[in-house]
Design a protein around this motif. Structure first.
Motif, short mmCIF file in Angstrom:
data_model
loop_
_atom_site.label_atom_id
_atom_site.label_comp_id
_atom_site.label_asym_id
_atom_site.label_seq_id
_atom_site.Cartn_x
_atom_site.Cartn_y
_atom_site.Cartn_z
N ILE A 307 0.40 -1.05 0.10
CA ILE A 307 0.01 0.36 0.13
C ILE A 307 1.03 1.24 0.14
O ILE A 307 0.61 2.19 -1.05
CB ILE A 307 -0.77 0.03 0.75
CG1 ILE A 307 -1.94 -0.99 1.00
CG2 ILE A 307 -1.84 1.05 1.69
CD1 ILE A 307 -2.90 -1.51 -0.12
N ILE A 308 1.55 1.82 0.85
CA ILE A 308 2.91 2.52 0.44
C ILE A 308 3.69 2.67 -0.32
O ILE A 308 4.66 1.51 0.27
CB ILE A 308 3.26 2.94 2.51
CG1 ILE A 308 1.98 3.22 3.22
CG2 ILE A 308 4.12 4.25 2.47
CD1 ILE A 308 1.12 4.26 3.31
N GLY A 309 3.93 3.32 -1.15
CA GLY A 309 4.77 3.14 -2.19
C GLY A 309 5.88 3.30 -1.93
O GLY A 309 6.06 4.52 -1.00
N PRO A 310 7.19 2.74 -2.00
CA PRO A 310 8.30 3.83 -1.57
C PRO A 310 8.30 5.76 -1.34
O PRO A 310 9.04 6.26 -1.35
CB PRO A 310 9.35 3.22 -3.46
CG PRO A 310 9.18 2.26 -3.33
CD PRO A 310 7.43 2.23 -3.68
N ASP A 311 7.94 6.42 -2.91
CA ASP A 311 8.15 7.20 -3.43
C ASP A 311 7.17 8.15 -2.28
O ASP A 311 7.57 8.95 -1.85
CB ASP A 311 7.52 7.95 -4.85
CG ASP A 311 7.94 7.46 -5.84
OD1 ASP A 311 9.71 7.00 -5.45
OD2 ASP A 311 8.30 7.90 -6.88
N PHE A 312 6.08 7.56 -2.06
CA PHE A 312 5.23 8.38 -1.14
C PHE A 312 5.64 8.19 0.72
O PHE A 312 5.65 9.18 1.29
CB PHE A 312 3.67 7.64 -0.82
CG PHE A 312 2.54 8.69 -0.09
CD1 PHE A 312 2.60 10.10 -0.87
CD2 PHE A 312 2.59 8.71 1.36
CE1 PHE A 312 1.41 10.41 -0.12
CE2 PHE A 312 1.85 9.07 1.59
CZ PHE A 312 1.32 10.16 1.53
#
Length: 321
Positions: A307-312
């Motif tokens: 759910i939490i991507g690297p960019d975010f």
């Protein structure tokens, strides 16, 4: 199919089928490549999915069980004194959560401990209070639930909770509760995931619920609107490690049941990414420049595929680095 469509499908499937509860979906708010904002809040999506989510019950140690499927991981103590829950999930899951509780045993519900104020942990408060639970929480959980509270990254403004959902017993630093043969210990972390995070420890069973300061196997969400910060997350992980041993069962807010080794690896990941982002930020680089530098790259295969991507996550760390 677009990247967003795939991420959205993955999110809904995980929320409604696999464990319902990995609550923050920044990819639902902004596509990581196009940065196009998405209008539907993840709060709405999660609540809708929780209405039909299956509740999975895992027997732990002693008289403790874990419920997965409605918001964050729920811990249940069952015994002669009745039932005590750590977190209450999402209100629309009431039928399935009730069935799971009845499956554990028929003794009445007496206490509900909230680990922090987020909806996927406290949305069930009202019906659980009506079922007989005295609600216990940190004083900041009561503060945040008692007023209108905005979480920008979810594009959602929470109204004040109804009176029946509010914690009745609050504490500032530490609290104890004798129940079902355990001297249950509650401790405030200081601001980490939010400004209201606590741990709940069952010494006899050696089971520690650390809630959303740990997302086992995933990059975590940090709620900057209510005091969350990356340094606090690292400090909270260190405190949890100090208060556990290799034999301790550690319950994360989201993800599978874990242990000290896994929490150590997670802490090390947070610390390394924090140092990398902080160094780049101190060099005067903008958040977009730091994201482009990919400071999370060595961990993305393990922690960045959900759910939490690297960019975010990089953007979340940058805010308080």
């Amino acid at each position: 199919m677009s990247n967003f469509d795939m991420n959205r499908r993955k999110f809904i499937e995980s929320t409604g089928i696999l464990a319902a509860g990995l609550l923050v979906a920044p990819r639902l708010m902004f596509d990581e490549k196009t940065h196009v904002p998405i209008q539907e809040s993840p709060v709405t999506i999660i609540k809708n999915a929780a209405a039909t989510a299956k509740i999975n019950v895992t027997k732990l140690r002693g008289n403790l069980s874990m419920l997965e499927g409605s918001g964050g991981n729920i811990l249940v103590s069952y015994g002669p004194d009745g039932k005590l829950m750590v977190d209450g999930g999402i209100g629309v899951s009431k039928p399935n959560v009730s069935a799971a509780l009845n499956g554990i045993g028929k003794n009445p519900l007496k206490y509900l401990v909230n680990t922090h104020w987020h909806f996927d942990h406290v949305d069930g408060n009202e019906w659980l209070h009506e079922a007989g639970a005295v609600i216990v929480a940190h004083e900041n959980t009561l503060k945040n639930m008692s007023k209108t509270t905005r979480v920008d990254d979810w594009d959602y403004t929470f109204p004040p909770a109804p009176a029946g959902a509010l914690p009745e017993k609050t504490f500032k630093k530490k609290e104890k509760l004798s129940f079902n043969g355990e001297e249950i210990k509650m401790s405030y972390y200081q601001p980490a995931h939010t400004d209201s995070d606590i741990s709940v420890y069952f010494p006899k069973a050696d089971v520690l619920h650390v809630a959303d300061i740990w997302w086992n196997g995933h990059y975590p969400f940090i709620d900057h609107n209510t005091g969350g910060n990356i340094k606090g997350m690292i400090d909270a992980a260190n405190i949890s490690l100090q208060n556990s041993s290799k034999d301790t069962i550690i319950i994360p807010g989201h993800g599978p049941v874990g242990n000290r080794k896994q929490l150590t690896e997670y802490r090390d990941m947070l610390s390394d990414i924090y140092d990398r982002v902080r160094t780049l930020k101190m060099q005067g680089k903008s958040v977009n420049e730091v994201v482009a530098a990919k400071p999370t790259a060595k961990y993305d295969a393990v922690y960045g595929t959900f759910i939490i991507g690297p960019d975010f996550f990089t953007r979340l760390v940058y805010r308080s680095a």
